[in-house]
Design a protein around this motif. Structure first.
Motif, PDB file in Angstrom:
ATOM      1  N   UNK A  34     139.257  77.713 -57.703  1.00 16.07           N
ATOM      2  CA  UNK A  34     139.994  78.860 -58.202  1.00 16.07           C
ATOM      3  C   UNK A  34     140.266  78.637 -59.689  1.00 16.07           C
ATOM      4  N   UNK A  35     140.025  79.681 -60.479  1.00 13.43           N
ATOM      5  CA  UNK A  35     140.172  79.568 -61.925  1.00 13.43           C
ATOM      6  C   UNK A  35     141.580  79.083 -62.292  1.00 13.43           C
ATOM      7  N   UNK A  36     141.632  78.068 -63.134  1.00 14.86           N
ATOM      8  CA  UNK A  36     142.916  77.570 -63.605  1.00 14.86           C
ATOM      9  C   UNK A  36     143.491  76.439 -62.778  1.00 14.86           C
ATOM     10  N   UNK A  37     142.885  76.168 -61.618  1.00 13.35           N
ATOM     11  CA  UNK A  37     143.395  75.077 -60.787  1.00 13.35           C
ATOM     12  C   UNK A  37     142.992  73.735 -61.385  1.00 13.35           C
ATOM     13  N   UNK A  38     143.991  72.921 -61.612  1.00  9.29           N
ATOM     14  CA  UNK A  38     143.783  71.642 -62.269  1.00  9.29           C
ATOM     15  C   UNK A  38     143.196  70.605 -61.310  1.00  9.29           C
ATOM     16  N   UNK A  39     143.696  70.616 -60.083  1.00 13.36           N
ATOM     17  CA  UNK A  39     143.304  69.596 -59.116  1.00 13.36           C
ATOM     18  C   UNK A  39     142.161  70.073 -58.233  1.00 13.36           C
ATOM     19  N   UNK A  40     141.251  69.158 -57.940  1.00 14.73           N
ATOM     20  CA  UNK A  40     140.121  69.464 -57.069  1.00 14.73           C
ATOM     21  C   UNK A  40     139.888  68.271 -56.163  1.00 14.73           C
ATOM     22  N   UNK A  41     139.685  68.571 -54.879  1.00 13.00           N
ATOM     23  CA  UNK A  41     139.498  67.540 -53.856  1.00 13.00           C
ATOM     24  C   UNK A  41     138.202  67.804 -53.103  1.00 13.00           C
ATOM     25  N   UNK A  54     135.420  86.629 -56.982  1.00 18.02           N
ATOM     26  CA  UNK A  54     136.326  86.412 -55.877  1.00 18.02           C
ATOM     27  C   UNK A  54     137.465  85.521 -56.289  1.00 18.02           C
ATOM     28  N   UNK A  55     138.552  85.558 -55.536  1.00 18.07           N
ATOM     29  CA  UNK A  55     139.732  84.816 -55.911  1.00 18.07           C
ATOM     30  C   UNK A  55     139.788  83.443 -55.264  1.00 18.07           C
ATOM     31  N   UNK A  56     138.918  83.171 -54.318  1.00 17.38           N
ATOM     32  CA  UNK A  56     139.021  81.924 -53.575  1.00 17.38           C
ATOM     33  C   UNK A  56     138.068  80.860 -54.079  1.00 17.38           C
ATOM     34  N   UNK A  57     138.094  79.710 -53.377  1.00 18.10           N
ATOM     35  CA  UNK A  57     137.178  78.618 -53.662  1.00 18.10           C
ATOM     36  C   UNK A  57     135.831  78.950 -53.029  1.00 18.10           C
ATOM     37  N   UNK A  58     134.768  78.781 -53.774  1.00 18.28           N
ATOM     38  CA  UNK A  58     133.442  79.023 -53.220  1.00 18.28           C
ATOM     39  C   UNK A  58     132.624  77.744 -53.265  1.00 18.28           C
ATOM     40  N   UNK A  59     131.728  77.630 -52.291  1.00 17.59           N
ATOM     41  CA  UNK A  59     130.879  76.449 -52.215  1.00 17.59           C
ATOM     42  C   UNK A  59     129.442  76.891 -51.947  1.00 17.59           C
ATOM     43  N   UNK A  60     128.514  76.127 -52.498  1.00 18.54           N
ATOM     44  CA  UNK A  60     127.108  76.435 -52.251  1.00 18.54           C
ATOM     45  C   UNK A  60     126.285  75.157 -52.240  1.00 18.54           C
ATOM     46  N   UNK A  61     125.206  75.116 -51.434  1.00 14.50           N
ATOM     47  CA  UNK A  61     124.873  76.134 -50.450  1.00 14.50           C
ATOM     48  C   UNK A  61     125.835  76.086 -49.264  1.00 14.50           C
ATOM     49  N   UNK A  62     125.803  77.070 -48.417  1.00 10.27           N
ATOM     50  CA  UNK A  62     126.646  77.029 -47.220  1.00 10.27           C
ATOM     51  C   UNK A  62     126.042  76.098 -46.171  1.00 10.27           C
ATOM     52  N   UNK A  63     124.723  76.045 -46.159  1.00 10.27           N
ATOM     53  CA  UNK A  63     124.020  75.183 -45.216  1.00 10.27           C
ATOM     54  C   UNK A  63     122.922  74.439 -45.964  1.00 10.27           C
ATOM     55  N   UNK A  64     122.765  73.168 -45.613  1.00  8.49           N
ATOM     56  CA  UNK A  64     121.719  72.362 -46.237  1.00  8.49           C
ATOM     57  C   UNK A  64     121.125  71.446 -45.184  1.00  8.49           C
ATOM     58  N   UNK A  65     119.815  71.489 -45.053  1.00  7.57           N
ATOM     59  CA  UNK A  65     119.109  70.571 -44.179  1.00  7.57           C
ATOM     60  C   UNK A  65     118.290  69.642 -45.057  1.00  7.57           C
ATOM     61  N   UNK A  66     118.459  68.361 -44.854  1.00  5.03           N
ATOM     62  CA  UNK A  66     117.739  67.379 -45.653  1.00  5.03           C
ATOM     63  C   UNK A  66     117.048  66.379 -44.744  1.00  5.03           C
ATOM     64  N   UNK A  67     115.916  65.892 -45.200  1.00 13.51           N
ATOM     65  CA  UNK A  67     115.262  64.802 -44.493  1.00 13.51           C
ATOM     66  C   UNK A  67     115.910  63.495 -44.922  1.00 13.51           C
ATOM     67  N   UNK A  68     115.973  62.581 -44.010  1.00 14.36           N
ATOM     68  CA  UNK A  68     116.565  61.279 -44.315  1.00 14.36           C
ATOM     69  C   UNK A  68     115.895  60.673 -45.537  1.00 14.36           C
ATOM     70  N   UNK A  69     116.714  60.249 -46.472  1.00 11.53           N
ATOM     71  CA  UNK A  69     116.193  59.651 -47.697  1.00 11.53           C
ATOM     72  C   UNK A  69     116.213  60.592 -48.894  1.00 11.53           C
ATOM     73  N   UNK A  70     116.373  61.882 -48.643  1.00 10.96           N
ATOM     74  CA  UNK A  70     116.426  62.857 -49.743  1.00 10.96           C
ATOM     75  C   UNK A  70     117.792  62.820 -50.422  1.00 10.96           C
ATOM     76  N   UNK A  71     117.804  63.260 -51.666  1.00 13.40           N
ATOM     77  CA  UNK A  71     119.057  63.426 -52.392  1.00 13.40           C
ATOM     78  C   UNK A  71     119.509  64.884 -52.259  1.00 13.40           C
TER      79      UNK A  71
END
Lengths: 111, 115
Positions: free
Chosen positions: A26-33, A1-18
């Motif tokens: 996007x390939x070639x993009x120098x900056x990331x925020x 795909x050509x866009x920015x992807x993130x994973x997981x889309x959803x995350x449930x954690x118990x308090x105290x977990x890491x």
């Protein structure tokens, strides 16, 4: 795909977990925020990378938050000992010039 | 501190009408503003930007107006369509204390288009 992807889309954690959230810019993009978006609010800046260098981490809310981009491409945002107040959508954006392209975000829910 | 904010949290318009979304900013040194559209479950999407040396900029069905005197900008959407329903943010690409630029967002306006 050509866009920015993130994973997981959803995350449930118990308090105290890491958790680890991944961003594929996007390939070639120098900056990331990373941004944190609480429910009903606008995104808030967390940290900024130029290639593999983390040039600004002034937005990270505590030392439990850590981000890395070791090879200047994929980035990981890690949150240690999660707290309920960490519940939010975490957005990643990449850019080549001025325009930032956002991923869909990871919704983190801490119980 | 300096901030970017919005006047109205929700705007409801009829399909085909024009929409105007407003935004106020407080940093007089701000020089670059961007409007984003965010649909449910998605990240913000760039709509249009404007630099402080301009008063107006037009895109496809959208116009951004910048009034530096009163530190106000607006987004005008012509012939609003159901697909325009989303939350709209104005953002300021400002220099932080670190010397690096990042986006500072307002809290958003929800646009609801009634068919």
């Amino acid at each position: 795909g050509a866009g920015v992807s993130q994973s997981p889309r959803y995350k449930v954690a118990k308090r105290g977990q890491d958790v680890a959230l991944r961003c594929d810019p996007i390939s070639g993009h120098v900056s990331l925020f990373w941004y944190q978006q609480a429910l009903g609010q606008g995104p808030e800046f967390l940290t900024y990378f130029q290639n593999e260098a983390q040039l600004d981490k002034s937005g990270l809310p505590s030392d439990r938050f850590f981000a890395e981009r070791p090879e200047g491409s994929v980035s990981t945002l890690k949150i240690q000992r999660t707290q309920q107040e960490d519940s939010a959508v975490y957005l990643c954006a990449s850019s080549l010039a001025n325009e930032q392209f956002f991923g869909p975000g990871t919704r983190l829910t801490v119980l | 501190g300096e901030s970017v904010g919005l006047h109205l949290p929700t705007l409801s318009v009829q399909e085909g009408d024009n929409s105007i979304i407003n935004c106020a900013y407080s940093n007089s040194a701000s020089d670059y503003f961007i409007w984003y559209k965010q649909e449910s479950g998605k990240g913000p999407q760039f709509i249009i930007d404007i630099r402080s040396n301009m008063d107006k900029r037009q895109g496809q069905r959208v116009t951004v107006l910048l009034n530096k005197t009163v530190k106000h900008l607006s987004l005008q959407i012509a012939a609003t369509q159901p697909g325009d329903s989303a939350v709209y943010f104005c953002a300021e690409n400002m220099e932080r204390s670190t010397g690096r630029r990042a986006l500072t967002f307002g809290s958003g306006t929800r646009l609801q288009v009634q068919p």
